[in-house]
Design an enzyme around this catalytic site. Sequence first.
Site, short mmCIF file in Angstrom:
data_model
loop_
_atom_site.label_atom_id
_atom_site.label_comp_id
_atom_site.label_asym_id
_atom_site.label_seq_id
_atom_site.Cartn_x
_atom_site.Cartn_y
_atom_site.Cartn_z
N ASN A 14 0.71 -0.60 0.11
CA ASN A 14 0.08 -0.28 -0.01
C ASN A 14 0.62 1.13 0.12
OD1 ASN A 14 -1.66 2.46 0.57
ND2 ASN A 14 -3.15 1.16 2.17
N ARG A 79 -2.28 -1.78 -3.59
CA ARG A 79 -3.62 -1.02 -3.61
C ARG A 79 -3.77 -0.23 -4.49
NH1 ARG A 79 -5.20 3.18 0.78
NH2 ARG A 79 -7.22 3.15 0.71
N HIS A 168 -13.12 2.87 -0.40
CA HIS A 168 -12.91 1.13 0.87
C HIS A 168 -13.78 0.19 0.41
CE1 HIS A 168 -13.62 5.11 4.19
NE2 HIS A 168 -12.21 4.84 3.62
N ARG A 229 -13.20 15.18 7.07
CA ARG A 229 -13.34 15.79 5.66
C ARG A 229 -15.11 16.19 6.44
NH1 ARG A 229 -11.80 10.63 3.11
NH2 ARG A 229 -9.46 10.60 2.61
N GLU A 372 -8.49 -5.65 5.07
CA GLU A 372 -8.56 -4.54 3.03
C GLU A 372 -6.96 -5.76 2.47
OE1 GLU A 372 -8.83 -1.03 2.87
OE2 GLU A 372 -9.12 -0.85 5.11
#
Length: 390
Positions: A14, A79, A168, A229, A372
Amino acid sequence: MSTAARGTRVLVLNSGSSSVKYQLIDMADEQRLASGVVERIGEPGGAADHTEALRTVAVELGGRGLGLDSPELAAVGHRVVHGGTRFTAPTLITDEVLAGIEELVPLAPLHNPANVTGIRVARELRPDLPQVAVFDTAFHATLPEAAARYAIDTATADRYGIRRYGFHGTSHAYVSRATAALLGRDPADVNVIVLHLGNGASASAVRGGVCVDTSMGLTPLEGLVMGTRSGDLDPAVVFHLQRVGGMGTDEIDRLLNKRSGLLGLCGDNDMREIGRRMAEGDKAAQLAFDVYVHRLRRYVGAFTAVLGRVDAIAFTAGVGENSAAVRGAALFGLDSLGVTMDPVRNAVRGHAARLVSADSSRVAVAVVPTDEELEIARDTYALAAAPQGG
């Protein structure tokens, strides 16, 4: 000879803008052999660039007898944040695919460039190995047009690739299937609302294993209230800040992505600290929590309507897995929707997937730790080990 015959290990990478996270997983038994992170890339005291960072990863693995030159290494899984409408499934990386990922940089300017760099360096280090891109957006590629389209001029939207992509995806895919397994049912028979609540947060409506709606949109800014956010926002707020506040595009971008959400509301983006402040009677922290939970409840209600029948609601990621207060408040009083929490079960902490709903609840409520990296490894191994047509 197939990849599976050569080895059973998958290295998951990643590559972020300033870090490279990695895990080495043996797919024979899905055991993690190694994991780590190289941080502060390009900063004083850190790796100079991604090439040096990945060489550091190789050295760290080599020191454990798990080097990149091992014949047991079957493939590398990467990823990649944005696949656009072109990449809607795990994809074996070729020069053409890499160029395609680069073309999508305008849709993910903060993420795809680092993903591309990681891929390039990994291919240089092991050019003989299959390398696979697993896209955050892919699981949401099944959204029907009614859910994916924004109601703006179609020609303009198509010209600039403006639609809802969602993110996601690897987490939502993993958790929706793991929730079905927890219930002892086939994913094809289960409707699940997945709430991925970390510093970034998103919700998805999954019908029979297929995503039919999600909260994030063109970018990861839309949807739930997050750590920094804003989530859903009247787009005219941007025009107001430009016209009345005299703020430029970059300044507004930083405001909505870096200085909003929980941080903007109360000065903290850590739910643990917010909980501590709430216990002391801090009104700003309480308001931040209430806004966060209110948005969650709106999406649970909306996705219940989208799915028609909900079998389970699954909480995952840092806040979802660890905050009993968030779970309890988000679903409090939803008995009319078939949701009844068990406060004792909800208060128990644990690392395994578990139910926190009452036995009488028509809708199961689950806490399911996401994975993940394992999802990426599974996708990578399945593709890399498959016979390649010529």
